[in-house]
Scaffold this active site. Structure first.
Site, short mmCIF file in Angstrom:
data_model
loop_
_atom_site.label_atom_id
_atom_site.label_comp_id
_atom_site.label_asym_id
_atom_site.label_seq_id
_atom_site.Cartn_x
_atom_site.Cartn_y
_atom_site.Cartn_z
N ASN A 7 0.86 -1.18 0.00
CA ASN A 7 0.00 0.00 0.00
C ASN A 7 0.91 1.25 0.00
OD1 ASN A 7 -1.40 2.30 1.04
ND2 ASN A 7 -3.07 0.95 1.65
N ASP A 9 -0.01 4.51 -0.18
CA ASP A 9 -0.69 5.77 0.17
C ASP A 9 0.24 6.79 0.84
OD1 ASP A 9 -3.03 4.63 -0.71
OD2 ASP A 9 -3.86 4.29 1.28
N HIS A 10 1.12 6.28 1.72
CA HIS A 10 1.96 7.22 2.49
C HIS A 10 2.92 8.01 1.60
CE1 HIS A 10 0.27 5.84 6.08
NE2 HIS A 10 1.33 5.50 6.77
N ARG A 18 3.06 19.08 1.02
CA ARG A 18 3.46 20.33 0.39
C ARG A 18 2.68 20.64 -0.89
NH1 ARG A 18 8.49 22.52 1.92
NH2 ARG A 18 8.50 22.32 4.18
N HIS A 43 -5.46 3.76 -1.86
CA HIS A 43 -6.80 4.11 -1.37
C HIS A 43 -7.16 5.49 -1.89
CE1 HIS A 43 -9.48 4.47 2.51
NE2 HIS A 43 -10.14 4.73 1.42
N ARG A 45 -9.43 8.13 -1.35
CA ARG A 45 -10.43 8.54 -0.36
C ARG A 45 -11.35 9.61 -0.94
NH1 ARG A 45 -9.17 7.44 5.28
NH2 ARG A 45 -10.70 9.07 5.64
N ARG A 49 -7.27 12.91 0.55
CA ARG A 49 -6.21 13.43 1.42
C ARG A 49 -4.82 12.97 1.00
NH1 ARG A 49 -7.05 10.31 7.09
NH2 ARG A 49 -8.97 11.48 7.05
N HIS A 50 -4.71 11.82 0.34
CA HIS A 50 -3.39 11.42 -0.15
C HIS A 50 -3.41 11.10 -1.65
CE1 HIS A 50 -5.16 7.64 1.15
NE2 HIS A 50 -4.83 7.80 2.42
N GLU A 70 -8.38 0.54 -2.90
CA GLU A 70 -9.20 0.58 -1.68
C GLU A 70 -10.17 1.73 -1.82
OE1 GLU A 70 -7.12 1.01 1.97
OE2 GLU A 70 -5.97 -0.81 1.66
N THR A 100 -6.44 6.63 10.00
CA THR A 100 -6.38 5.56 9.02
C THR A 100 -7.66 4.75 9.17
OG1 THR A 100 -5.12 3.61 8.27
CG2 THR A 100 -5.07 4.07 10.63
N THR A 101 -7.85 3.77 8.28
CA THR A 101 -9.03 2.91 8.39
C THR A 101 -9.04 2.28 9.78
OG1 THR A 101 -8.59 2.41 6.07
CG2 THR A 101 -10.31 1.14 7.14
N GLU A 151 -10.92 -9.33 3.15
CA GLU A 151 -9.61 -9.01 3.70
C GLU A 151 -9.81 -8.93 5.21
OE1 GLU A 151 -7.11 -6.11 1.78
OE2 GLU A 151 -6.35 -5.40 3.70
N HIS A 191 -3.51 -4.71 7.70
CA HIS A 191 -3.63 -3.55 8.59
C HIS A 191 -2.79 -3.73 9.84
CE1 HIS A 191 -5.11 0.14 10.29
NE2 HIS A 191 -5.60 0.40 9.10
N GLY A 192 -1.87 -2.78 10.03
CA GLY A 192 -1.05 -2.77 11.23
C GLY A 192 0.08 -3.80 11.22
N GLY A 213 1.25 -1.40 4.33
CA GLY A 213 1.61 -0.06 3.91
C GLY A 213 2.58 0.63 4.84
N HIS A 214 2.07 1.05 6.01
CA HIS A 214 2.82 1.94 6.89
C HIS A 214 4.24 1.44 7.20
CE1 HIS A 214 3.34 4.96 10.02
NE2 HIS A 214 3.91 4.00 10.71
N1 PXP Z 1 -5.72 -3.10 4.31
C1 PXP Z 1 -6.65 -2.12 4.36
C2 PXP Z 1 -8.05 -2.45 3.99
C3 PXP Z 1 -6.29 -0.79 4.72
O1 PXP Z 1 -7.24 0.16 4.77
C4 PXP Z 1 -4.94 -0.51 5.02
C5 PXP Z 1 -4.54 0.90 5.34
O2 PXP Z 1 -4.84 1.75 4.32
C6 PXP Z 1 -4.01 -1.56 4.94
C7 PXP Z 1 -4.42 -2.84 4.62
C8 PXP Z 1 -2.57 -1.34 5.25
O3 PXP Z 1 -2.44 -1.03 6.59
P1 PXP Z 1 -1.03 -0.53 7.16
O4 PXP Z 1 -0.74 0.77 6.52
O5 PXP Z 1 -1.27 -0.45 8.62
O6 PXP Z 1 -0.03 -1.60 6.78
#
Ligand code: PXP
Length: 243
Positions: A7, A9-10, A18, A43, A45, A49-50, A70, A100-101, A151, A191-192, A213-214
């Protein structure tokens, strides 16, 4: 081997800090793919936002693996998906004030709108996944809405404050992987997840792909995108680890 969707997005978050043109998530996606990622997730949104429309439009033409969008169950975004046709979408809840979600989509109770959305997306040839908490009713409702995948939300496992809590969350994820498969649903998770907590999750039965992602983008800032992706792929290659 379990597949890795990155992911990105970041990367867009840093650019939007900026409102400039760098770093470009399109370039990040290329590097992820060169490092061996199996898919790219972004994602779009409603508040933009990103990720921006332009990012998804270009990613659609440049991603060589699979593009996973997403998105919220929102008419405007469904129309966007029908137009650009990502390989898959993952339906997620969206709240303006969230960082975040924050949890799985509440499918129970929202079936009518979700089923309509799933039908539109599948008619456009898009594989549909629904992001859900590891809860039987949510998974059953996802199947009834016609999703191809769920998921599983691994956030509560990731945030567990004790070994006991972590184990209990892991058990839920494992039994819900089995339950979803029994309903004919395919299983992803995310996620996480981090370099430190990902390997036990590989034990979820019937798991096909993780979306991360993160943690990957955080490491990429320090050591580069290719190395960050390769480091995660190496953990997936090593396979499950006991908690
Ligand atoms: N899966 C879904 C459905 C998400 O919304 C996200 C965050 O956008 C992720 C996975 C990835 O999560 P993380 O950034 O915590 O790895």
């Amino acid at each position: 081997m379990i597949k890795l969707g990155v992911n990105i997005d970041h990367v867009a978050t840093v650019r939007q800090a900026r409102r400039t043109v760098e770093p470009d998530p399109v370039a990040a996606a290329v590097l992820c793919e060169l490092a061996g990622a199996h898919g790219i997730t972004a994602h779009l949104r409603e508040d933009r936002r990103h990720m921006q429309d332009r990012d998804l439009e270009i990613l659609r033409r440049t991603v060589r693996t699979r593009l996973n969008l997403e998105m919220a169950v929102a008419d405007e975004i469904v129309s966007f998906a029908e137009r650009i046709r990502p390989d898959s979408v993952c339906l997620v809840p969206e709240k303006r004030e969230e960082i975040t979600t924050e949890g799985g989509l509440n499918v129970v109770g929202g079936e009518k709108a979700i089923r309509k959305c799933v039908e539109r997306l599948r008619r456009a040839g898009i594989v549909v996944s629904i992001f859900v908490d590891p809860v039987e009713e949510q998974i059953r409702a996802s199947g009834q809405c016609g999703a191809d995948f769920i998921e599983l939300h691994t956030g509560r496992y990731a945030d567990a404050k004790s070994a006991r809590e972590r184990l209990s969350e892991m058990e839920k994820l494992a039994s819900m992987g089995e339950f979803a498969h029994g309903m004919g649903l395919r299983v992803n998770a995310g996620h996480g997840l981090t370099y430190g907590n990902v390997r036990p999750v590989l034990r979820i039965p019937h798991l096909e792909e993780l979306n991360i992602g993160h943690s990957i983008i955080s490491r990429a800032i320090l050591v580069g995108m290719e190395r960050a992706v390769r480091d995660m792929l190496e953990l997936l290659r090593l396979g499950p680890e006991d908690l």
